[in-house]
Design an enzyme around this catalytic site. Structure first.
Site, PDB file in Angstrom:
ATOM      1  N   LYS A  95      31.369  48.883  40.680  1.00  0.00           N
ATOM      2  CA  LYS A  95      31.151  47.933  41.779  1.00  0.00           C
ATOM      3  C   LYS A  95      31.150  48.695  43.101  1.00  0.00           C
ATOM      4  O   LYS A  95      32.113  49.384  43.439  1.00  0.00           O
ATOM      5  CB  LYS A  95      32.270  46.889  41.789  1.00  0.00           C
ATOM      6  CG  LYS A  95      32.146  45.893  42.941  1.00  0.00           C
ATOM      7  CD  LYS A  95      33.067  44.696  42.738  1.00  0.00           C
ATOM      8  CE  LYS A  95      34.410  44.828  43.393  1.00  0.00           C
ATOM      9  NZ  LYS A  95      34.406  44.668  44.859  1.00  0.00           N
ATOM     10  N   ASP A 107      28.248  44.628  45.654  1.00  0.00           N
ATOM     11  CA  ASP A 107      29.079  43.502  46.109  1.00  0.00           C
ATOM     12  C   ASP A 107      29.057  43.413  47.633  1.00  0.00           C
ATOM     13  O   ASP A 107      30.021  43.783  48.300  1.00  0.00           O
ATOM     14  CB  ASP A 107      30.500  43.692  45.570  1.00  0.00           C
ATOM     15  CG  ASP A 107      31.387  42.494  45.848  1.00  0.00           C
ATOM     16  OD1 ASP A 107      30.853  41.395  46.095  1.00  0.00           O
ATOM     17  OD2 ASP A 107      32.623  42.665  45.820  1.00  0.00           O
ATOM     18  N   LEU A 108      27.936  42.927  48.162  1.00  0.00           N
ATOM     19  CA  LEU A 108      27.802  42.797  49.623  1.00  0.00           C
ATOM     20  C   LEU A 108      27.890  41.335  50.068  1.00  0.00           C
ATOM     21  O   LEU A 108      27.818  41.044  51.248  1.00  0.00           O
ATOM     22  CB  LEU A 108      26.476  43.435  50.090  1.00  0.00           C
ATOM     23  CG  LEU A 108      26.338  44.929  49.768  1.00  0.00           C
ATOM     24  CD1 LEU A 108      24.988  45.460  50.252  1.00  0.00           C
ATOM     25  CD2 LEU A 108      27.470  45.744  50.394  1.00  0.00           C
ATOM     26  N   LYS A 109      28.053  40.452  49.127  1.00  0.00           N
ATOM     27  CA  LYS A 109      28.271  39.012  49.414  1.00  0.00           C
ATOM     28  C   LYS A 109      27.329  38.484  50.496  1.00  0.00           C
ATOM     29  O   LYS A 109      27.749  38.056  51.572  1.00  0.00           O
ATOM     30  CB  LYS A 109      29.731  38.750  49.803  1.00  0.00           C
ATOM     31  CG  LYS A 109      30.715  39.110  48.696  1.00  0.00           C
ATOM     32  CD  LYS A 109      32.119  38.690  49.044  1.00  0.00           C
ATOM     33  CE  LYS A 109      33.110  39.059  47.961  1.00  0.00           C
ATOM     34  NZ  LYS A 109      33.326  40.516  47.827  1.00  0.00           N
ATOM     35  N   PHE A 110      26.041  38.451  50.190  1.00  0.00           N
ATOM     36  CA  PHE A 110      25.055  37.955  51.151  1.00  0.00           C
ATOM     37  C   PHE A 110      25.337  36.498  51.525  1.00  0.00           C
ATOM     38  O   PHE A 110      25.660  35.660  50.667  1.00  0.00           O
ATOM     39  CB  PHE A 110      23.638  38.023  50.559  1.00  0.00           C
ATOM     40  CG  PHE A 110      23.134  39.418  50.283  1.00  0.00           C
ATOM     41  CD1 PHE A 110      23.626  40.526  50.958  1.00  0.00           C
ATOM     42  CD2 PHE A 110      22.123  39.620  49.346  1.00  0.00           C
ATOM     43  CE1 PHE A 110      23.127  41.804  50.712  1.00  0.00           C
ATOM     44  CE2 PHE A 110      21.621  40.893  49.088  1.00  0.00           C
ATOM     45  CZ  PHE A 110      22.122  41.986  49.767  1.00  0.00           C
ATOM     46  N   ASP A 166      23.347  34.126  54.523  1.00  0.00           N
ATOM     47  CA  ASP A 166      22.461  34.095  55.687  1.00  0.00           C
ATOM     48  C   ASP A 166      21.423  33.006  55.446  1.00  0.00           C
ATOM     49  O   ASP A 166      21.499  32.277  54.450  1.00  0.00           O
ATOM     50  CB  ASP A 166      21.801  35.481  55.863  1.00  0.00           C
ATOM     51  CG  ASP A 166      21.579  35.814  57.335  1.00  0.00           C
ATOM     52  OD1 ASP A 166      21.063  34.942  58.061  1.00  0.00           O
ATOM     53  OD2 ASP A 166      21.916  36.941  57.746  1.00  0.00           O
ATOM     54  N   ILE A 167      20.448  32.902  56.346  1.00  0.00           N
ATOM     55  CA  ILE A 167      19.397  31.914  56.123  1.00  0.00           C
ATOM     56  C   ILE A 167      18.595  32.336  54.887  1.00  0.00           C
ATOM     57  O   ILE A 167      18.538  33.535  54.552  1.00  0.00           O
ATOM     58  CB  ILE A 167      18.481  31.742  57.361  1.00  0.00           C
ATOM     59  CG1 ILE A 167      17.808  33.063  57.729  1.00  0.00           C
ATOM     60  CG2 ILE A 167      19.269  31.175  58.537  1.00  0.00           C
ATOM     61  CD1 ILE A 167      16.728  32.918  58.795  1.00  0.00           C
ATOM     62  N   PRO A 168      18.002  31.370  54.179  1.00  0.00           N
ATOM     63  CA  PRO A 168      17.337  31.691  52.902  1.00  0.00           C
ATOM     64  C   PRO A 168      16.330  32.843  53.001  1.00  0.00           C
ATOM     65  O   PRO A 168      16.310  33.731  52.143  1.00  0.00           O
ATOM     66  CB  PRO A 168      16.648  30.369  52.530  1.00  0.00           C
ATOM     67  CG  PRO A 168      17.531  29.317  53.137  1.00  0.00           C
ATOM     68  CD  PRO A 168      18.015  29.908  54.439  1.00  0.00           C
ATOM     69  N   THR A 191      16.209  35.424  54.989  1.00  0.00           N
ATOM     70  CA  THR A 191      16.869  36.727  55.137  1.00  0.00           C
ATOM     71  C   THR A 191      17.522  37.149  53.825  1.00  0.00           C
ATOM     72  O   THR A 191      17.435  38.315  53.427  1.00  0.00           O
ATOM     73  CB  THR A 191      17.908  36.646  56.276  1.00  0.00           C
ATOM     74  OG1 THR A 191      17.215  36.280  57.462  1.00  0.00           O
ATOM     75  CG2 THR A 191      18.624  37.967  56.480  1.00  0.00           C
ATOM     76  N   THR A 245      39.607  34.239  47.288  1.00  0.00           N
ATOM     77  CA  THR A 245      40.967  33.899  46.840  1.00  0.00           C
ATOM     78  C   THR A 245      42.017  34.196  47.900  1.00  0.00           C
ATOM     79  O   THR A 245      43.161  33.819  47.742  1.00  0.00           O
ATOM     80  CB  THR A 245      41.307  34.649  45.542  1.00  0.00           C
ATOM     81  OG1 THR A 245      40.986  36.017  45.747  1.00  0.00           O
ATOM     82  CG2 THR A 245      40.540  34.112  44.367  1.00  0.00           C
ATOM     83  N   GLY A 275      40.309  47.934  39.539  1.00  0.00           N
ATOM     84  CA  GLY A 275      40.420  49.034  40.491  1.00  0.00           C
ATOM     85  C   GLY A 275      41.588  49.933  40.181  1.00  0.00           C
ATOM     86  O   GLY A 275      41.507  50.835  39.339  1.00  0.00           O
ATOM     87  N   ARG A 276      42.701  49.663  40.854  1.00  0.00           N
ATOM     88  CA  ARG A 276      43.838  50.591  40.804  1.00  0.00           C
ATOM     89  C   ARG A 276      44.400  50.923  39.430  1.00  0.00           C
ATOM     90  O   ARG A 276      44.809  52.066  39.218  1.00  0.00           O
ATOM     91  CB  ARG A 276      44.933  50.085  41.761  1.00  0.00           C
ATOM     92  CG  ARG A 276      44.551  50.316  43.206  1.00  0.00           C
ATOM     93  CD  ARG A 276      45.296  49.445  44.166  1.00  0.00           C
ATOM     94  NE  ARG A 276      44.873  48.055  44.063  1.00  0.00           N
ATOM     95  CZ  ARG A 276      45.325  47.069  44.830  1.00  0.00           C
ATOM     96  NH1 ARG A 276      46.248  47.328  45.743  1.00  0.00           N
ATOM     97  NH2 ARG A 276      44.880  45.839  44.681  1.00  0.00           N
TER      98      ARG A 276
HETATM   99  O1  C5P Z   1      42.661  47.546  42.567  1.00  0.00           O
HETATM  100  P1  C5P Z   1      42.252  46.174  42.087  1.00  0.00           P
HETATM  101  O2  C5P Z   1      42.062  46.092  40.589  1.00  0.00           O
HETATM  102  O3  C5P Z   1      43.206  45.130  42.596  1.00  0.00           O
HETATM  103  O4  C5P Z   1      40.840  45.932  42.759  1.00  0.00           O
HETATM  104  C1  C5P Z   1      40.127  44.792  42.502  1.00  0.00           C
HETATM  105  C2  C5P Z   1      38.811  44.739  43.238  1.00  0.00           C
HETATM  106  O5  C5P Z   1      38.390  43.397  43.311  1.00  0.00           O
HETATM  107  C3  C5P Z   1      38.813  45.204  44.690  1.00  0.00           C
HETATM  108  O6  C5P Z   1      37.487  45.692  44.963  1.00  0.00           O
HETATM  109  C4  C5P Z   1      39.083  43.962  45.482  1.00  0.00           C
HETATM  110  O7  C5P Z   1      38.549  43.991  46.775  1.00  0.00           O
HETATM  111  C5  C5P Z   1      38.355  42.926  44.640  1.00  0.00           C
HETATM  112  N1  C5P Z   1      38.924  41.573  44.728  1.00  0.00           N
HETATM  113  C6  C5P Z   1      40.199  41.261  44.337  1.00  0.00           C
HETATM  114  N2  C5P Z   1      40.665  39.978  44.373  1.00  0.00           N
HETATM  115  C7  C5P Z   1      39.894  39.041  44.797  1.00  0.00           C
HETATM  116  C8  C5P Z   1      38.600  39.311  45.192  1.00  0.00           C
HETATM  117  C9  C5P Z   1      38.128  40.600  45.146  1.00  0.00           C
HETATM  118  O8  C5P Z   1      40.960  42.114  43.939  1.00  0.00           O
HETATM  119  N3  C5P Z   1      40.377  37.833  44.826  1.00  0.00           N
END
Ligand code: C5P
Length: 230
Positions: free
Chosen positions: A33, A60-63, A65-67, A69, A117, A208-209
């Site tokens: 991602k 994951d740029l979460k667009f 905007d107007i349709p 664009t 969230t 991620g982590r």
């Molecule tokens: O390190 P971790 O597993 O928490 O990373 C999760 C990824 O998902 C990150 O890119 C974080 O910005 C994204 N994210 C999240 N919780 C959300 C929405 C997005 O952890 N509610």
């Protein structure tokens, strides 16, 4: 029946070198991602490079905007050959329909993010002016996004069931907030294990982590994939 839930590793870093190091270290993961941090630093070249390594990309740029664009942004994402990109479901039916039209005939799929969230119900009411709880808004926006042409939904693991009930078995459901039992929770509050997310109906999990901070990221990938396959 084993689940075929897929794993997406996040590339939330500042440099090309760090991103490539993560990809090499997380051998066995097919999807990555790329969000606003890395994309704004490195541009589409980093997407091309990751794709060139034989990996798939969720942009994951979460667009929002107007349709017109968003349609041009969607065409650009499809021209880059990303497998998935994100839009905000709250951008509305016309915006999502325009994005869908723009990617028709390509292999690029649209994911709609319902309610971030990080919002509490109070903030939704007082700051956004949304007089619905997140639990009411999420399934409504998910259904609307899929009907407008999105291929899937991004939601928290605790909303998977709610979203599945709203959209049925076909659309993709992609969820972050995943923590295997062996990993630290970090700052995530409402987490779920890979196995439980798969059982709840997730098509893909975003991690991620637990992978990035593992002393052997490839081992973390292996353990998560093993858990998903159970
Ligand atoms: O390190 P971790 O597993 O928490 O990373 C999760 C990824 O998902 C990150 O890119 C974080 O910005 C994204 N994210 C999240 N919780 C959300 C929405 C997005 O952890 N509610």
């Amino acid at each position: 029946m084993p689940s075929n839930t897929e794993l997406i590793t996040v590339l939330d870093v500042d440099t090309r070198e760090e991103a490539l190091r993560i990809i090499e270290a997380s051998e066995g993961c097919d999807w990555y991602k790329i969000g606003s941090q890395l994309f704004t630093r490195c541009g589409p070249d980093i997407v091309r490079e990751v794709l060139g390594m034989g990996r798939k990309v969720m942009l994951d740029l979460k667009f929002y905007d107007i349709p017109n664009t968003v349609a041009h942004g969607a065409s650009a994402a499809a021209a880059l050959n990303v497998g998935l990109f994100t839009v905000h479901a709250s951008g509305g039916i016309n915006m999502i329909a325009a994005a869908r039209k723009a990617v028709e005939g390509t292999d690029t799929r649209i994911l709609a993010v319902t309610i971030l969230t990080s919002f509490t119900d109070e903030q939704l009411r007082d700051e956004v002016g949304l007089y619905e709880t997140a639990a009411q808004a999420v399934p409504r926006l998910a259904r609307q996004a899929i009907e407008a042409g999105a291929h899937g939904i991004v939601c928290s693991p605790w909303e998977i069931q709610l979203v599945r009930d709203a959209v049925g078995p076909e659309p993709l459901v992609v969820t972050p907030g995943i923590r295997p039992a062996w990993s630290s929770k970090d700052d995530q509050a409402r987490i779920m294990t890979p196995k439980d997310a798969a059982k709840a109906g997730a098509s893909m999990i975003v991690v991620g982590r637990p992978i990035l901070k593992h002393e052997n990221p490839a081992e973390a990938v292996r353990l998560i994939k093993e858990e998903l396959a159970q």
